[in-house]
Structures are given as structure tokens and as C-alpha cells.
Design an enzyme around this catalytic site. Structure first.
Site, mmCIF file in Angstrom:
data_model
loop_
_atom_site.group_PDB
_atom_site.id
_atom_site.type_symbol
_atom_site.label_atom_id
_atom_site.label_comp_id
_atom_site.label_asym_id
_atom_site.label_seq_id
_atom_site.Cartn_x
_atom_site.Cartn_y
_atom_site.Cartn_z
ATOM 1 N N ASP A 272 -36.630 27.981 -7.984
ATOM 2 C CA ASP A 272 -37.540 27.672 -6.999
ATOM 3 C C ASP A 272 -38.031 29.007 -6.347
ATOM 4 O O ASP A 272 -37.090 29.600 -6.156
ATOM 5 C CB ASP A 272 -37.383 26.660 -5.977
ATOM 6 C CG ASP A 272 -38.452 26.348 -4.906
ATOM 7 O OD1 ASP A 272 -39.591 25.680 -5.559
ATOM 8 O OD2 ASP A 272 -38.326 26.725 -3.711
ATOM 9 N N GLU B 245 -40.033 29.780 -11.312
ATOM 10 C CA GLU B 245 -41.367 29.482 -10.707
ATOM 11 C C GLU B 245 -41.909 31.005 -10.378
ATOM 12 O O GLU B 245 -41.430 31.267 -9.335
ATOM 13 C CB GLU B 245 -41.315 28.575 -9.553
ATOM 14 C CG GLU B 245 -42.569 28.095 -9.122
ATOM 15 C CD GLU B 245 -42.482 27.473 -7.917
ATOM 16 O OE1 GLU B 245 -43.324 26.776 -7.532
ATOM 17 O OE2 GLU B 245 -41.391 27.448 -6.985
#
Length: 643
Positions: free
Chosen positions: A319, A354
Site C-alpha cells: 500500500d 501501489e
């Protein structure tokens, strides 16, 4: 309260580790002046033991005779100088950063964990990236409403291993299940005040510890054991497990947040701070982990090794991954990124970035080192515009079909590097994407101010789900076009769970706090026609060598992999690449993609051959190709020996 024979112990490994004689404890703190190991009994009474300060700022001690199940924490004392980022206060009982188990959510204590497991010969699958199809799902969301799963199992790791889920994934052609965070997390105080929860789980407190709320509670099992059973069952079905994991911030939030672990142990080591001791907030959650520090980098590596070695997971999606490379400026050769990439174990797993955060220069698509793949929002945005607004030139669409090579210009990036997706957990579902022009996030209690306003969605002339029949048919067509682009593009397709079922979140494009039927998949109202279409698309993908060879199209012999043709069946001239017009894409000499996203019908001249539509597509060659059409044809007179 029992008092144990306490000894000096060892500085490694960090965390609490049991052997046949007792338990060793080791914790890092550069700035602490004193640390006590605090052992709690069943009544909550506490006994303290002073840890030894060893080399390299590691404090350690050893409890003779103690075993698994012991509840403990640390009290660290030192300076209280907020402007220097120092918040030592022995009133705070702090959890171990290496905790593999915690006592609960309300008052979390670390628990000495020892949970051996028989893997019965299970080994990593190592599915080639070029054959990989990812399915992004939430443990509870995927299973809470499935009628074939026993009520006692729904929402659990055991439910993911249930035959009905495994069968669905297999039928869809899924090769990897990517799970939203399954590590121990807390609900933010502001959500608790609204009687909401952090459903997605991105507010991690202890990334070594399994999230117990996803445990069925079956007798004879533990949360960790049930998770391992799930991994083993999915591996038997040929399905890898990828974990979405959060190393950009922690549940301690901003300065007003709780002091639970890092802040009280060694705040300046673990977090990025300004000169006046304020937290850098590059994750949008109040703090940012200083992954550039060797100790924090080692903590991340040790955590990844735990999940890879002791839980057999096949990969990780990181993330807000730009933070992994901050020094504080982003550097693709940052120590942590380099260490992960070169690690003999981690470097063999599926690693997904990401590629952005919320700081300056946070957008770093295409800048991560091999073997990282990256979420490609350019694919998402351009495909949405092409299908829903017809305002993308065919040259841009061709770039997305060809693996977005323009986004990944480093010479050593492989063709699977682009994680192609139309939707993900964050944003509209596929059905909502074609049903709403605007977000409808009122259930989140933030006056519809949360969630992005830039969705590239199109309601086809009616806002909401219950549209007139003509609009409903147009929406169904758009969903199929978007899925076709997803599965028939070079790169790695990622399908959001429920898109194949026609799942709607009622227009909520930020359902992070909705642990209820807004987020749970309604299997009894599934669109079976769409589900069959998706399964056939996935099967078609695996038949086309141009999509599964693992090579960039331009690197293969000419006229063997891809040809870009215009409506007349000729090579597309330069001036047409900047237009919105029909195109034909010939793949591997045998499959022909006919794409007309314009508002007008067009006559096509096909390449020589006996062409027929392949499932799930239907098309009559005698008529012009209708507006807003995507069809795949196969040449039936094709023979590999002829080429």
C-alpha cells in the site's frame, strides 16, 4: 503474581521467542534510558523486569520456565521533549513491534505465540506472471452472504477455503487471490464515534499478527492455523495467495492518536519527523514510517519473511509504495526496495507496488525496480474514457492493450509489470461505474466529502441502478467492453471481487468503513450471464500466446505477434493513431480483436482467412460493425505449421 527467574538473554532475534527452557525478549530503542518487560497475569496484575541494554540499542532479557500464552508489554522511560519527537512515558504499556499475537482490541497486550503447523508438503506455486489472473477480495466481503457457506464460517479464513469459493475462483480462471489486509488493525477513534469500523483494515497496529476478527472460532483452531489451512487449500486448487500489506503508517495516527508501540519506544527512529517534532503525513493517516532507517527496514523484511516462510503466502501488494523508497525523496534504489528485490526468498515472490503516496513527487508509476509489478491507473483511466466517453485516440488505447510500455520505459522491466485493472477496492464497482455519475458516500458520515470526485464514470443517462431497459442494456454492454479490455491486454489482469457478479455498493466509491451489505457480495442476486462472460474471457486469454508469452510485443518477430490494422484491413497509418476510430488487432496470427468504440457503424475489411467469433462474443460478419462494439474472432483455417 508469579515471579520468574530472569536472565540477560540474547539480542536476537527481535520479538519474543520460546525455546525448551523459556522465552527470550528483545526490542530496539536508541533513545530510551530504561525499558521494563511487564508480564501480566490473568487478573491484569503486572510484574516488571528490567531489560539489559545490549549492543546496537537492543534491549533484551530471558524468562526461565515461561511458555506460549504469556501476556506482556514494555514500559520505556526517557526524555519527554515533543519538539524533539521524544514521548517517553512509562505510564504507557507498549506492545512489541514484533508481536505475532495480541490479547484484544480494547487493551492490546502482546502475547507470546508458539503455533507450529504441519504443511503436509505444501510448496509455493510460482505461477508464471504471464499466466497470472489476480482476484482482489476482502475476507468478509467475499463470504458473508454466500448461501452455501455455513453461517458459523461466513466472513472467516475458513470460508475462503470452502469448496464453493474455491470452485468459483477456479471457474473464473483466477490464479491468485489478493486479500485486503489480514494483519491486526484498529478502528480509528473518529470511526468508533460514528459506530463505524475500518472494514478494509488499512489501519494496521501489528503487521506480524493475524487479524482475529476474520477467524471462525472453530474448536481446535486458532486464527493463524485457520489462515494457514486456507492457504494450503487454495494452493491445492492452484491458486496463489497475495497479501495487501501496510508499511506506510501505523494505527498510532497523529500526535493526538494513541501511544501504543513505536511512539513510546523510539518515536524519532520509527517515524519521519519535521525539525519541530511534527509527523510527516505522506500517507494521509497522521504519520509516516521511516522505512529508510536500517532498524525499520529490518522490521519490514522480518515481517515479510514471517508471512512468506511461516505462512506460505505467494506475494505482497504494498500500500502507498512510494513511501518504501523515500530517503526522504523517492529513490528507486532506496535501501528497503533494494533489500526486498535482492532477497533470495522475497525476490522470488510476486511483489506489487501501489506507485504513489501523498507527498510531493508522490506519483512514481514506472519507477520501481524489478521484480516489482505496479498498479497502473493509466490503464484504468484510459480504458474507462475509451469505453464510456469515446474520447481516447486509438494510439493511446493501443498503448494500454500493448502493456503500457510507454509507462515502463526502463529496459529491464518485463511485460507483466503493468497490473491492469478497471476497478479496485478503492472506488466504484464495475456496475456502479456505469450507473453513477457522482459518488453517493452519505453512509460514511462525512457529508459526501470523502472519496474521489474523478471517477471517469458514466451513468448512461440515468443516475442510479433501476434504469429503463434501454439504458440497462447499454450498461451491460459497457461492462462487457471494459472486462474485455482488462482480460485481452498485455500485462497482468486484476479483477475486483464482485464485478463478475454485478455487485453494487449503491454508488459508494469509498466503502472503507462499511462492514455490511453495502460491501458484502450478494451472491443470490448475481448476474450469472456476466459471470459466465467473465469466465469465458479468462479462458480465452490463456489461449492467446501474445498475451501469455511473457514478452513485449515489439520484442518478438514481426507479423507473428501483433498487427495493428485499420477498418480497411491495412496497417494503421500515422494520422489515424490520433483519431477515435475503429481498429483491428491481429494477435498471434489467429485471433482478431475488432474494436469500434465510436458512435457510428463501420464496414470492416478483415484480413484473409475464415473468421468466426469465439466465446463469449457473437457477431454477424455480413453487417457493418455496430457502434460501441468489441468482438474477438478466430481464424479457423489457421495452422501453426503454415507459419
Amino acid at each position: 503474581m508469579t515471579h520468574f527467574n530472569f536472565r540477560q538473554g540474547h539480542a536476537s532475534p527481535l520479538g519474543s521467542h520460546m525455546d525448551e527452557h523459556g522465552v527470550n525478549f528483545a526490542v530496539y530503542s536508541e533513545h530510551a534510558e530504561h525499558i521494563d518487560l511487564c508480564v501480566l497475569d490473568s487478573l491484569g496484575d503486572e510484574t516488571r523486569y528490567s531489560l539489559y541494554r545490549g549492543d546496537n540499542h537492543i534491549w533484551h532479557g530471558y524468562l526461565m520456565g515461561e511458555k506460549a500464552g504469556l501476556h506482556y508489554g514494555y514500559r520505556a522511560s526517557g526524555k519527554w521533549e515533543p519538539q524533539a519527537g521524544l514521548f517517553f512515558d512509562e505510564a504507557h504499556l507498549l506492545i512489541d513491534p514484533y508481536s505475532r499475537e495480541l490479547s484484544g482490541k480494547q487493551h492490546p497486550y502482546s502475547v507470546v505465540s508458539h503455533d507450529p503447523y504441519d504443511w503436509q508438503g505444501d510448496t509455493p506455486l510460482h505461477t508464471p506472471w504471464s499466466k497470472t489472473v489476480i482476484y482482489e477480495a476482502h475476507v468478509r466481503g467475499l463470504t458473508m452472504l454466500h448461501p452455501d457457506i455455513p453461517l458459523a464460517l461466513r466472513g472467516s479464513y475458513a470460508a475462503l477455503a470452502h469448496p464453493c469459493i474455491v470452485q468459483h475462483l477456479t471457474r473464473l480462471g483466477v490464479t491468485a487471490l489478493e486479500l485486503l489486509p489480514v494483519q491486526f488493525h484498529l478502528d480509528e477513534p473518529r470511526l468508533q464515534a460514528k459506530n463505524l469500523t475500518n472494514y478494509w483494515g488499512y489501519n494496521t497496529l501489528a503487521p506480524f499478527a493475524i487479524e482475529p476478527q476474520h477467524w471462525s472460532g472453530q474448536a481446535g483452531s486458532t486464527p493463524l492455523r485457520e489462515f494457514r489451512d486456507m492457504v494450503k487449500a487454495l494452493h491445492r486448487a492452484g491458486i496463489e495467495v497475495i497479501l495487501d500489506i501496510v508499511f506506510n503508517h501505523t494505527a498510532e495516527l497523529d500526535r493526538s492518536g494513541p501511544c501504543l508501540s513505536f511512539r513510546g519506544l523510539d518515536n524519532p527512529t520509527y517515524y519521519w519527523l519535521s525539525e519541530n517534532g511534527e509527523y510527516a503525513d505522506w500517507a494521509g493517516c497522521g504519520n509516516t514510517l521511516k522505512l529508510f532507517h536500517p532498524t525499520v527496514s529490518q522490521w519490514v523484511l522480518d515481517c515479510l519473511h514471517f508471512w512468506a516462510i511461516e505462512c506460505h503466502v505467494d506475494g505482497f501488494r504494498f500500500d502507498l509504495s512510494t513511501i518504501l523508497g523515500r530517503t526522504p525523496e523517492f529513490n528507486s534504489h532506496a535501501p528497503l526496495l533494494k533489500a526486498i528485490s535482492q532477497d533470495p526468498i522475497l525476490g522470488q515472490l510476486k511483489l506489487i507496488a501501489e506507485p504513489w503516496d501523498l507527498a510531493n513527487n508522490g506519483y512514481q508509476l514506472g519507477q520501481f525496480p524489478p521484480p516489482f509489478a505496479e498498479w497502473n491507473d493509466q490503464f484504468r483511466n484510459d480504458c474507462r474514457r475509451a469505453v464510456l466517453y469515446q474520447d481516447i485516440p486509438i494510439g493511446t488505447l493501443a498503448s494500454r492493450l500493448a502493456g503500457s510500455r510507454d509507462c515502463f520505459l526502463q529496459n529491464d522491466r518485463p511485460s507483466f509489470v503493468s497490473i491492469n485493472h478497471i476497478t479496485a477496492h478503492d472506488g466504484f464497482t464495475l456496475r456502479d461505474l456505469v450507473s453513477f455519475n457522482h459518488k453517493h458516500n452519505h453512509a460514511n458520515g462525512e457529508n459526501n466529502q470523502d472519496g474521489t470526485n474523478h471517477n471517469n464514470s458514466h451513468n448512461h443517462g440515468f443516475e442510479g441502478l433501476n434504469a429503463p431497459e434501454k439504458i440497462a442494456r447499454e450498461r451491460q454492454k459497457s461492462q462487457r467492453h471494459l472486462l474485455s479490455l482488462l482480460f485481452l491486454s498485455l500485462g497482468t489482469p486484476m479483477l475486483r471481487a464482485g464485478d463478475e457478479l454485478g455487485h453494487s455498493q449503491q454508488g459508494n466509491n469509498n466503502a472503507y468503513c462499511q462492514d455490511n451489505p453495502i460491501s458484502w457480495l450478494n451472491w443470490q442476486e448475481a448476474d450469472h450471464s456476466l459471470m459466465e462472460f467473465t469466465a469465458q474471457l479468462a479462458a480465452l486469454r490463456q489461449q492467446i500466446p501474445a498475451l501469455t508469452s511473457g514478452q513485449w510485443w515489439h520484442s518478438l518477430p514481426p507479423n507473428k505477434t501483433v498487427e495493428w490494422l485499420n477498418a480497411q484491413g491495412s496497417p494503421t497509418p500515422l494520422e489515424q493513431w490520433q483519431q477515435s476510430c475503429p481498429m483491428q488487432v491481429l494477435l498471434s496470427d489467429q485471433w482478431l480483436l475488432l474494436i469500434n468504440f465510436t458512435e457510428q457503424p463501420h464496414s470492416l475489411t478483415l484480413p484473409e482467412g475464415n473468421w468466426h467469433p469465439v466465446p463469449p462474443f457473437h457477431f454477424h460478419l455480413l453487417s457493418p460493425i455496430p457502434p460501441k462494439t468489441f468482438v474477438v474472432m478466430q481464424r479457423h483455417d489457421f495452422s501453426p505449421s503454415d507459419h
